[in-house]
Every structure is written in structure tokens, then in C-alpha cells.
Design a protein around this motif. Structure first.
Motif, PDB file in Angstrom:
ATOM      1  N   TYR A  17       0.852  -1.191   0.000  1.00  0.00           N
ATOM      2  CA  TYR A  17       0.000   0.000   0.000  1.00  0.00           C
ATOM      3  C   TYR A  17       0.891   1.246   0.000  1.00  0.00           C
ATOM      4  O   TYR A  17       1.824   1.358   0.806  1.00  0.00           O
ATOM      5  CB  TYR A  17      -0.913   0.008   1.226  1.00  0.00           C
ATOM      6  N   ASN A  18       0.606   2.173  -0.908  1.00  0.00           N
ATOM      7  CA  ASN A  18       1.363   3.415  -0.975  1.00  0.00           C
ATOM      8  C   ASN A  18       0.398   4.571  -1.200  1.00  0.00           C
ATOM      9  O   ASN A  18      -0.817   4.377  -1.273  1.00  0.00           O
ATOM     10  CB  ASN A  18       2.409   3.344  -2.092  1.00  0.00           C
ATOM     11  N   GLN A  19       0.922   5.779  -1.296  1.00  0.00           N
ATOM     12  CA  GLN A  19       0.059   6.953  -1.375  1.00  0.00           C
ATOM     13  C   GLN A  19      -0.765   7.011  -2.654  1.00  0.00           C
ATOM     14  O   GLN A  19      -1.715   7.793  -2.757  1.00  0.00           O
ATOM     15  CB  GLN A  19       0.872   8.249  -1.224  1.00  0.00           C
ATOM     16  N   TYR A  20      -0.421   6.181  -3.629  1.00  0.00           N
ATOM     17  CA  TYR A  20      -1.147   6.196  -4.908  1.00  0.00           C
ATOM     18  C   TYR A  20      -2.083   5.010  -5.089  1.00  0.00           C
ATOM     19  O   TYR A  20      -2.813   4.940  -6.072  1.00  0.00           O
ATOM     20  CB  TYR A  20      -0.151   6.243  -6.068  1.00  0.00           C
ATOM     21  N   GLY A  21      -2.031   4.047  -4.159  1.00  0.00           N
ATOM     22  CA  GLY A  21      -2.903   2.883  -4.302  1.00  0.00           C
ATOM     23  C   GLY A  21      -2.233   1.613  -3.830  1.00  0.00           C
ATOM     24  O   GLY A  21      -1.495   1.616  -2.841  1.00  0.00           O
ATOM     25  N   GLU A  22      -2.464   0.515  -4.544  1.00  0.00           N
ATOM     26  CA  GLU A  22      -1.931  -0.783  -4.159  1.00  0.00           C
ATOM     27  C   GLU A  22      -1.081  -1.366  -5.276  1.00  0.00           C
ATOM     28  O   GLU A  22      -1.339  -1.137  -6.458  1.00  0.00           O
ATOM     29  CB  GLU A  22      -3.074  -1.776  -3.872  1.00  0.00           C
ATOM     30  N   ILE A  23      -0.091  -2.140  -4.876  1.00  0.00           N
ATOM     31  CA  ILE A  23       0.733  -2.897  -5.811  1.00  0.00           C
ATOM     32  C   ILE A  23       0.718  -4.344  -5.350  1.00  0.00           C
ATOM     33  O   ILE A  23       0.924  -4.631  -4.169  1.00  0.00           O
ATOM     34  CB  ILE A  23       2.174  -2.361  -5.851  1.00  0.00           C
ATOM     35  N   HIS A  24       0.464  -5.258  -6.264  1.00  0.00           N
ATOM     36  CA  HIS A  24       0.417  -6.685  -5.956  1.00  0.00           C
ATOM     37  C   HIS A  24       1.640  -7.371  -6.567  1.00  0.00           C
ATOM     38  O   HIS A  24       2.047  -7.052  -7.685  1.00  0.00           O
ATOM     39  CB  HIS A  24      -0.863  -7.316  -6.523  1.00  0.00           C
ATOM     40  N   ALA A  25       2.225  -8.300  -5.815  1.00  0.00           N
ATOM     41  CA  ALA A  25       3.421  -8.982  -6.300  1.00  0.00           C
ATOM     42  C   ALA A  25       3.505 -10.387  -5.721  1.00  0.00           C
ATOM     43  O   ALA A  25       3.065 -10.645  -4.598  1.00  0.00           O
ATOM     44  CB  ALA A  25       4.669  -8.189  -5.930  1.00  0.00           C
ATOM     45  N   LYS A  26       4.104 -11.297  -6.507  1.00  0.00           N
ATOM     46  CA  LYS A  26       4.259 -12.683  -6.070  1.00  0.00           C
ATOM     47  C   LYS A  26       5.324 -12.811  -4.983  1.00  0.00           C
ATOM     48  O   LYS A  26       5.245 -13.698  -4.132  1.00  0.00           O
ATOM     49  CB  LYS A  26       4.643 -13.555  -7.265  1.00  0.00           C
ATOM     50  N   THR A  27       6.336 -11.943  -5.041  1.00  0.00           N
ATOM     51  CA  THR A  27       7.398 -11.941  -4.032  1.00  0.00           C
ATOM     52  C   THR A  27       7.705 -10.495  -3.651  1.00  0.00           C
ATOM     53  O   THR A  27       7.380  -9.568  -4.384  1.00  0.00           O
ATOM     54  CB  THR A  27       8.691 -12.608  -4.557  1.00  0.00           C
ATOM     55  N   ALA A  28       8.355 -10.314  -2.511  1.00  0.00           N
ATOM     56  CA  ALA A  28       8.699  -8.968  -2.056  1.00  0.00           C
ATOM     57  C   ALA A  28      10.064  -8.976  -1.384  1.00  0.00           C
ATOM     58  O   ALA A  28      10.413  -9.915  -0.659  1.00  0.00           O
ATOM     59  CB  ALA A  28       7.647  -8.437  -1.095  1.00  0.00           C
ATOM     60  N   ILE A  29      10.821  -7.907  -1.640  1.00  0.00           N
ATOM     61  CA  ILE A  29      12.132  -7.702  -1.021  1.00  0.00           C
ATOM     62  C   ILE A  29      12.079  -6.411  -0.217  1.00  0.00           C
ATOM     63  O   ILE A  29      11.659  -5.369  -0.720  1.00  0.00           O
ATOM     64  CB  ILE A  29      13.249  -7.599  -2.078  1.00  0.00           C
ATOM     65  N   GLY A  30      12.506  -6.480   1.041  1.00  0.00           N
ATOM     66  CA  GLY A  30      12.637  -5.288   1.875  1.00  0.00           C
ATOM     67  C   GLY A  30      14.071  -4.811   1.841  1.00  0.00           C
ATOM     68  O   GLY A  30      14.965  -5.486   2.354  1.00  0.00           O
ATOM     69  N   ALA A  31      14.307  -3.653   1.218  1.00  0.00           N
ATOM     70  CA  ALA A  31      15.659  -3.098   1.104  1.00  0.00           C
ATOM     71  C   ALA A  31      15.616  -1.610   1.430  1.00  0.00           C
ATOM     72  O   ALA A  31      16.198  -0.794   0.736  1.00  0.00           O
ATOM     73  CB  ALA A  31      16.214  -3.338  -0.294  1.00  0.00           C
ATOM     74  N   TYR A  32      14.907  -1.300   2.512  1.00  0.00           N
ATOM     75  CA  TYR A  32      14.626   0.103   2.820  1.00  0.00           C
ATOM     76  C   TYR A  32      15.551   0.686   3.876  1.00  0.00           C
ATOM     77  O   TYR A  32      15.293   1.757   4.426  1.00  0.00           O
ATOM     78  CB  TYR A  32      13.163   0.266   3.264  1.00  0.00           C
ATOM     79  N   GLY A  33      16.646   0.008   4.176  1.00  0.00           N
ATOM     80  CA  GLY A  33      17.673   0.603   5.004  1.00  0.00           C
ATOM     81  C   GLY A  33      17.667   0.185   6.458  1.00  0.00           C
ATOM     82  O   GLY A  33      17.029  -0.789   6.854  1.00  0.00           O
ATOM     83  N   LYS A  34      18.384   0.968   7.258  1.00  0.00           N
ATOM     84  CA  LYS A  34      18.657   0.627   8.652  1.00  0.00           C
ATOM     85  C   LYS A  34      17.399   0.591   9.504  1.00  0.00           C
ATOM     86  O   LYS A  34      17.231  -0.258  10.357  1.00  0.00           O
ATOM     87  CB  LYS A  34      19.639   1.644   9.240  1.00  0.00           C
ATOM     88  N   ARG A  35      16.515   1.562   9.304  1.00  0.00           N
ATOM     89  CA  ARG A  35      15.336   1.694  10.160  1.00  0.00           C
ATOM     90  C   ARG A  35      14.268   2.433   9.371  1.00  0.00           C
ATOM     91  O   ARG A  35      14.544   3.396   8.670  1.00  0.00           O
ATOM     92  CB  ARG A  35      15.702   2.451  11.432  1.00  0.00           C
ATOM     93  N   SER A  36      13.014   1.994   9.501  1.00  0.00           N
ATOM     94  CA  SER A  36      11.934   2.588   8.730  1.00  0.00           C
ATOM     95  C   SER A  36      10.628   2.517   9.519  1.00  0.00           C
ATOM     96  O   SER A  36      10.454   1.650  10.385  1.00  0.00           O
ATOM     97  CB  SER A  36      11.782   1.852   7.393  1.00  0.00           C
ATOM     98  N   LYS A  37       9.715   3.421   9.184  1.00  0.00           N
ATOM     99  CA  LYS A  37       8.381   3.366   9.783  1.00  0.00           C
ATOM    100  C   LYS A  37       7.695   2.051   9.425  1.00  0.00           C
ATOM    101  O   LYS A  37       6.841   1.555  10.158  1.00  0.00           O
ATOM    102  CB  LYS A  37       7.535   4.539   9.291  1.00  0.00           C
ATOM    103  N   LEU A  38       8.094   1.494   8.277  1.00  0.00           N
ATOM    104  CA  LEU A  38       7.507   0.230   7.840  1.00  0.00           C
ATOM    105  C   LEU A  38       7.817  -0.893   8.824  1.00  0.00           C
ATOM    106  O   LEU A  38       7.003  -1.801   9.023  1.00  0.00           O
ATOM    107  CB  LEU A  38       8.022  -0.129   6.446  1.00  0.00           C
ATOM    108  N   ASP A  39       8.993  -0.838   9.470  1.00  0.00           N
ATOM    109  CA  ASP A  39       9.336  -1.844  10.473  1.00  0.00           C
ATOM    110  C   ASP A  39       8.323  -1.836  11.614  1.00  0.00           C
ATOM    111  O   ASP A  39       7.938  -2.892  12.128  1.00  0.00           O
ATOM    112  CB  ASP A  39      10.739  -1.585  11.033  1.00  0.00           C
TER     113      ASP A  39
END
Length: 379
Positions: A136-158
């Protein structure tokens, strides 16, 4: 926009971009979300171990044409005036993140990756019924079969994911702040230096265009002592190291304000969480004094891309994919990351590090062995 991508990558740093390029080259449909717009600066030491040269060329980066400064000498200094100089076992080269990330983002687009700049992943879930990630992002939704988290040391997503490893600092004294400038300096192009000071250390080495990366890590307690005044910390704390003081007096800062990043810690992290495969600093961060963070992140991108490629070809299932990646990450990087934490404890202890530098000056092979133990082989 495709309804379902083969892979969605959250974060467009070295690991994310490198994984995106590799997967796209293998014929997979990849989308990458980056909250910033290229090019932009990052707090990073910007020294790359020579183990990554071949890998970057295979991604499409013309390193021979770029001709980065080649670094093969290492200097270590102590506040009490002690100094160690040694030839690096493998060596490395210098490129800024501003330049390198921008080049890799261009290569990603050229290889068919959908790069969404200025797009932040606000939340991510996994639909077990259809085996699909929803970002989920500010523009809508993205669907994917796999996902990689490469957003750095620390994130709100964590926090949204409720990752146990990022729920808070286990000890307040483990909280560090990273500070970086680009400067004009008289440091030799073939040399990288590590300058110790109370509660931290500073690294200096050349990057492209005759610039020098000056980046240091300082314990937040030291920063609080001076009410967050970076100039005062540099004068009163970093300046206690006579070698570093000389370097700082001779350099000209090219940034009007330093780049900073807070809440840095080096504890254990999950390599897989909520079916997301983590890479780079998101999976585990090696201490900066090893000089191997950039190479480790790129090497991890190769592991994660190969694992996901096997899954997308139907050669393995979700459970085996996750277990296999965790095992491979631990095998390649686990011991090196733990050694890095040990080395950092050694060098942040002023009395012990002074004795250690004194001893290593008489036994250069041991110094080289310590450096080598935190690095890998070309991949």
C-alpha cells in the motif's frame, strides 16, 4: 501498470537496485518503490571493497570508464597519538552514493524495471489464499508474487510490520548517530583512514571528482552532552584526536549542512519477516569501521535475486524459499557481521584500542588478518 508483478522491491538503495536489475535481466517483471528522487545523498562511508568490482560491471556499470580512485592503503589513528598504517589485503575503490545509486537506477530502467520514485510503501500485507503481497502506498496498491525489503537501517515500515528486532534499543548506549559531509581534502587518493575518538570513529576516503567522503559515527550520549551541536562535538570530541584534528583543519566542507541519520544500532535482525525477504541493512548491518557495508549489501542482493528466481521458475515453494535464503545469508554474512560488532567494541574502548594499535604496529600480518576476516571474496 501490471496487475501483479513477479517481485516488488521496497527501497532503491544498493541492494534494492542491484536485485531489481538482476531479476529483470532474468526475465521477471519487477517494480521498485523509492521514497526519494534520484540523485540524492546518503549517510554512507562510500568505500567499496574490490570484491564487488566484477559484480558491478556485470550489472552494467562501466567502472573502467568511470575510473574511480583505487584504495589500497589503510591508516588507523588513536586520540592518544598512536597510528597504524598497513596495506589492505584486497583493497577497494571510492564512489559516492549520489553517483552510484543514480547510475544503478538508470540501469534498472534500461533493463525494464518499473522504478517508482517519490513513492513510499506505507504498509505491506501477505494474502495467503492467493500467495500474494500487497504493498500500500500513497497512490494505491501494488500486488506482487514476491517482495524484497531493502529500505535501510530503520523505517516506519518496520513498526507497521512489528518486527521484533526493531521494536526499540536493547540498551540506550547502543544508539548511534551517523554524520556525513563531502569535503575537499589533502588525503591521498589511494588511502582510507579511520580515526578513533570518544564514543565513535570517523572515516575518510576519496570518491569521484576529487572529492573526499568524511563520515563519522558517534554515540548519541556524546551528542546529547553538547545539546546536539555538531560543530561543538567536532571541536571538543573529534578534535581530541590530533591526526583527525589536522585533517579537519585542512579540509573544506562542500555541504552547507551535514547529512545525519539517527537511531543506528547493530543488533541481530530477521532476514525474512512476514514472507518478505530482507536485503542490505534491512537484513543486518555490519559495523561501518569494517568498510564492508556496501559490498555486503550488494552481495546480499545476488543471494536474494537467485533465491527469488528459483521460486518464480517453480523450482521451490514459499517455505523453502524463505528457509533457503535465511541459511544462505547466515552462511555468507552472519559471522562477518558478528565479528564487526566485536571489532567495534574493541576500538570504541579507548584504553584497549590504544594497546591494540600499539601491538598491531609490530605485527602487520595480524592487522591484515583482522581486516580480511570482515571481508568476503569476489562474487
Amino acid at each position: 501498470m501490471n496487475s501483479t508483478y513477479d517481485c516488488a522491491i521496497i527501497g532503491g538503495g544498493l541492494s534494492g537496485l542491484a536485485a531489481a536489475i538482476q531479476l529483470s535481466k532474468k526475465g521477471h517483471l519487477v517494480v521498485l518503490l523509492e521514497k526519494n528522487f534520484y540523485p540524492f545523498h546518503k549517510v554512507c562511508g562510500e568505500y567499496i571493497s574490490m570484491e564487488s568490482w566484477k559484480f558491478l560491471e556485470e550489472l552494467g556499470l562501466p567502472l573502467k570508464e568511470i575510473n574511480p580512485p583505487i584504495i589500497n592503503r589503510f591508516g588507523l589513528t588513536h586520540p592518544k597519538g598512536k597510528q597504524l598504517d598497513v596495506k589492505l589485503p584486497l583493497g577497494g575503490f571510492g564512489l559516492s552514493r549520489y553517483f552510484l545509486d543514480d547510475q544503478l537506477s538508470t540501469l534498472a530502467v534500461q533493463n525494464g524495471v518499473i522504478v517508482l520514485q517519490g513513492t513510499a510503501a506505507e504498509r505491506i500485507s501477505f494474502d495467503s489464499k492467493v500467495q500474494e503481497h500487497i504493498i500500500y502506498n500513497q497512490y494505491g496498491e501494488i500486488h506482487a508474487k514476491t517482495a524484497i525489503g531493502a529500505y535501510g537501517k530503520r523505517s516506519k515500515l518496520d513498526k507497521k510490520l512489528r518486527r521484533p528486532s526493531t521494536s526499540g534499543f536493547k540498551r540506550p548506549e547502543d544508539n548511534y548517530v551517523g554524520i556525513k559531509y563531502h569535503v575537499k581534502s589533502d588525503i591521498e587518493p589511494d588511502r582510507i583512514e579511520l580515526h578513533l575518538f570518544e564514543g565513535g570513529y570517523a572515516g575518510m576516503s576519496r570518491v569521484e571528482d576529487d572529492k573526499t567522503c568524511f563520515c563519522y559515527l558517534v554515540n548519541s550520549k556524546v551528542l546529547k552532552r553538547y545539546n546536539g551541536d555538531i560543530d561543538k562535538v567536532e571541536e571538543k570530541v573529534l578534535g581530541r584526536n590530533p591526526f583527525l584534528q589536522d585533517r579537519m583543519r585542512a579540509m573544506t566542507k562542500l555541504f552547507t549542512e551535514p547529512l545525519t541519520i539517527s537511531q543506528i544500532e547493530f543488533g541481530e535482525k530477521e532476514q525474512v519477516f512476514n514472507h518478505i525477504l530482507m536485503a542490505g541493512d534491512t537484513a543486518g548491518m555490519i559495523t561501518p569501521l569494517t568498510g564492508n557495508g556496501m559490498s555486503l549489501g550488494m552481495h546480499a542482493s545476488k543471494l536474494v535475486a537467485e533465491s527469488i528466481d528459483m521460486f518464480l521458475q517453480g523450482k521451490t515453494n514459499q517455505k523453502k524459499l524463505e528457509k533457503s535464503y535465511e541459511r544462505q545469508w547466515e552462511k555468507r554474512f552472519g559471522a562477518r557481521v558478528r565479528r564487526g560488532r566485536t571489532f567495534q567494541k574493541w576500538f570504541l574502548n579507548e584504553e584497549f584500542s590504544g594497546k591494540l594499535i600499539g601491538a598491531l604496529r609490530h605485527f602487520p600480518p595480524i592487522a591484515k588478518a583482522i581486516i580480511k576476516s570482515s571481508h568476503g571474496k569476489p562474487y
